[in-house]
Design a protein around this motif. Structure first.
Motif, short mmCIF file in Angstrom:
data_model
loop_
_atom_site.label_atom_id
_atom_site.label_comp_id
_atom_site.label_asym_id
_atom_site.label_seq_id
_atom_site.Cartn_x
_atom_site.Cartn_y
_atom_site.Cartn_z
N VAL A 117 61.75 16.88 24.33
CA VAL A 117 61.80 17.39 22.76
C VAL A 117 60.19 17.28 22.35
N LYS A 118 59.45 16.53 22.84
CA LYS A 118 57.95 16.52 22.32
C LYS A 118 57.31 17.75 23.17
N SER A 119 57.48 18.14 24.36
CA SER A 119 56.74 19.18 24.63
C SER A 119 57.21 20.51 24.03
N SER A 120 58.52 20.60 23.73
CA SER A 120 58.89 21.77 23.04
C SER A 120 58.45 21.93 21.62
N TYR A 121 58.26 20.67 21.08
CA TYR A 121 57.76 20.81 19.45
C TYR A 121 56.00 21.16 19.71
N GLU A 122 55.37 20.72 20.64
CA GLU A 122 54.25 21.03 20.97
C GLU A 122 54.09 22.65 21.23
N PHE A 123 55.14 23.06 21.96
CA PHE A 123 55.14 24.69 22.28
C PHE A 123 55.54 25.40 21.03
N LEU A 124 56.08 24.83 19.78
CA LEU A 124 56.82 25.58 18.83
C LEU A 124 55.45 25.61 17.88
N HIS A 125 54.30 24.97 18.02
CA HIS A 125 53.03 25.27 17.25
C HIS A 125 52.60 26.61 17.42
N SER A 126 52.87 27.27 18.61
CA SER A 126 51.96 28.57 18.98
C SER A 126 53.19 29.32 19.38
N HIS A 127 54.53 29.34 19.10
CA HIS A 127 55.36 30.08 19.55
C HIS A 127 56.46 30.02 18.53
N SER A 128 57.25 31.38 18.62
CA SER A 128 58.46 31.26 17.63
C SER A 128 59.56 30.40 18.02
N ALA A 129 60.55 30.30 16.87
CA ALA A 129 61.63 29.53 17.05
C ALA A 129 62.47 30.00 18.49
N LEU A 130 62.44 31.29 18.68
CA LEU A 130 63.15 31.99 19.58
C LEU A 130 62.76 31.54 20.94
N GLU A 131 61.40 31.74 20.71
CA GLU A 131 60.61 31.48 22.33
C GLU A 131 60.95 29.94 22.65
N THR A 132 60.93 29.07 21.74
CA THR A 132 60.90 27.84 21.70
C THR A 132 62.30 27.31 22.14
N VAL A 133 63.32 27.67 21.48
CA VAL A 133 64.57 27.11 21.98
C VAL A 133 64.83 27.54 23.49
N VAL A 134 64.54 28.87 23.94
CA VAL A 134 64.62 29.06 25.35
C VAL A 134 63.46 28.15 26.15
N PHE A 135 62.51 27.86 25.77
CA PHE A 135 61.55 26.90 26.58
C PHE A 135 62.33 25.37 26.61
N ALA A 136 62.77 24.91 25.66
CA ALA A 136 63.48 23.86 25.54
C ALA A 136 64.82 23.47 26.47
N VAL A 137 65.51 24.62 26.44
CA VAL A 137 66.81 24.78 27.23
C VAL A 137 66.50 24.86 28.59
N SER A 138 65.37 25.76 29.07
CA SER A 138 65.12 25.87 30.41
C SER A 138 64.72 24.53 30.81
N GLN A 139 63.92 23.74 30.22
CA GLN A 139 63.59 22.33 30.60
C GLN A 139 64.94 21.57 31.07
N LEU A 140 65.82 21.64 30.28
CA LEU A 140 67.06 21.03 30.20
C LEU A 140 67.91 21.40 31.42
N GLU A 141 67.86 22.77 31.77
CA GLU A 141 68.53 23.35 32.76
C GLU A 141 67.80 22.83 34.03
#
Length: 280
Positions: free
Chosen positions: A31-55
């Protein structure tokens, strides 16, 4: 900016203290790495980034933690939805792909945006997703012993970006030992839904979630003026007549976050840049 993720119900691995701590640490990291990612990316890009890590974490029932079906094979489903464009794309019963959520993301550019079975797998190969076995020894041992997992699991993420845009992504490895061809809720609007007002990701028993059209109901009610909490309350009350098994996370356009489960055991984490919350 707001972000919330879930890791399904119970622990899809073990329920001992060591595993709970590991899962808590994983949720906090993601959740913390994804929130950091969200600073420079869209919500759409971020949810994929977060779920990829969970996968990519075998503690969760998605990607490499996926369950084995009744015929001994693993089939996964995942979907992503952009709240701004209202486009949803997904894969159902895809095989031997490391990150189904990334295939779902690529499908968003197509006219035919939800693919199933061999069509989904072939599409992934044509788009450069290599063959990857998501089976881990523990899942094989569970299958061979004809033991079901202690929980029902899926992973998901909802994000609100700095431009006020909402997106949601959900991925599952199934419930384990299901009939071949079963379709879960994750790649449907019952389990994964977003618009400009709200985004919702579900976990639980897919059949219960689909019967209640849970995610789309919550989002529709928020769109119609319900508070997020009241939309959850009304929708979860509608699960009660058949003891529906579901858990959900959500963010609305005002940045309000909410989560609820019908059988308290969903694991989740949220972060808004100031306050971090994790529950195991």
């Amino acid at each position: 900016m707001k972000l919330i993720i879930h890791g399904g119900f119970f622990s899809e691995s073990a329920t001992n203290h060591e595993t709970k701590v590991a899962k808590q640490n994983a949720l906090e990291r993601i959740v913390k790495s994804s929130y950091e990612f969200l600073h420079s990316h869209s919500a759409l890009e971020t949810v994929v980034f977060a779920v990829s890590q969970l996968e990519d974490d075998e503690l969760f029932n998605a990607g490499i933690g996926s369950q084995i079906q009744s015929d001994g094979k693993i089939r996964m489903s995942a979907a992503v939805m952009d709240g701004e464009t209202q486009k949803m794309s997904g894969v159902i019963n895809i095989e031997e792909v490391k990150n189904p959520i990334q295939v779902a993301q690529v499908l968003m550019q197509e006219d035919d945006r939800v693919l199933g079975g061999s069509g989904a797998t072939n599409y992934a190969r044509n788009k450069g997703f290599g063959v990857f076995s998501t089976e881990i020894p523990q899942r094989r041992a569970e299958y061979e012993a004809k033991l079901k997992s202690l929980g029902t699991g899926t992973v998901g993420c909802v994000a609100l970006d700095s431009n006020g845009k909402i997106a949601v992504a959900t991925s599952t490895g199934g419930k384990g030992f299901e009939l071949v061809g079963r379709i879960s809720d994750s790649a449907t609007v019952a389990g994964n839904y977003a618009n400009a007002f709200c985004g919702v990701s579900l976990t639980g028993v897919g059949e219960d979630i689909v019967s209640n059209a849970t995610a789309s109901k919550i989002v529709t009610r928020v769109t119609d003026g319900f508070t997020l909490e009241n939309a959850f309350k009304k929708t979860f009350d509608e699960l009660k007549p058949y003891d529906g098994f579901a858990g959900a996370i959500a963010i609305d356009k005002n940045g309000n976050m909410f989560h609820q489960d019908s059988h308290p055991s969903m694991v989740f984490a949220s972060f808004d840049g100031d306050e971090f919350e994790v529950f195991i």
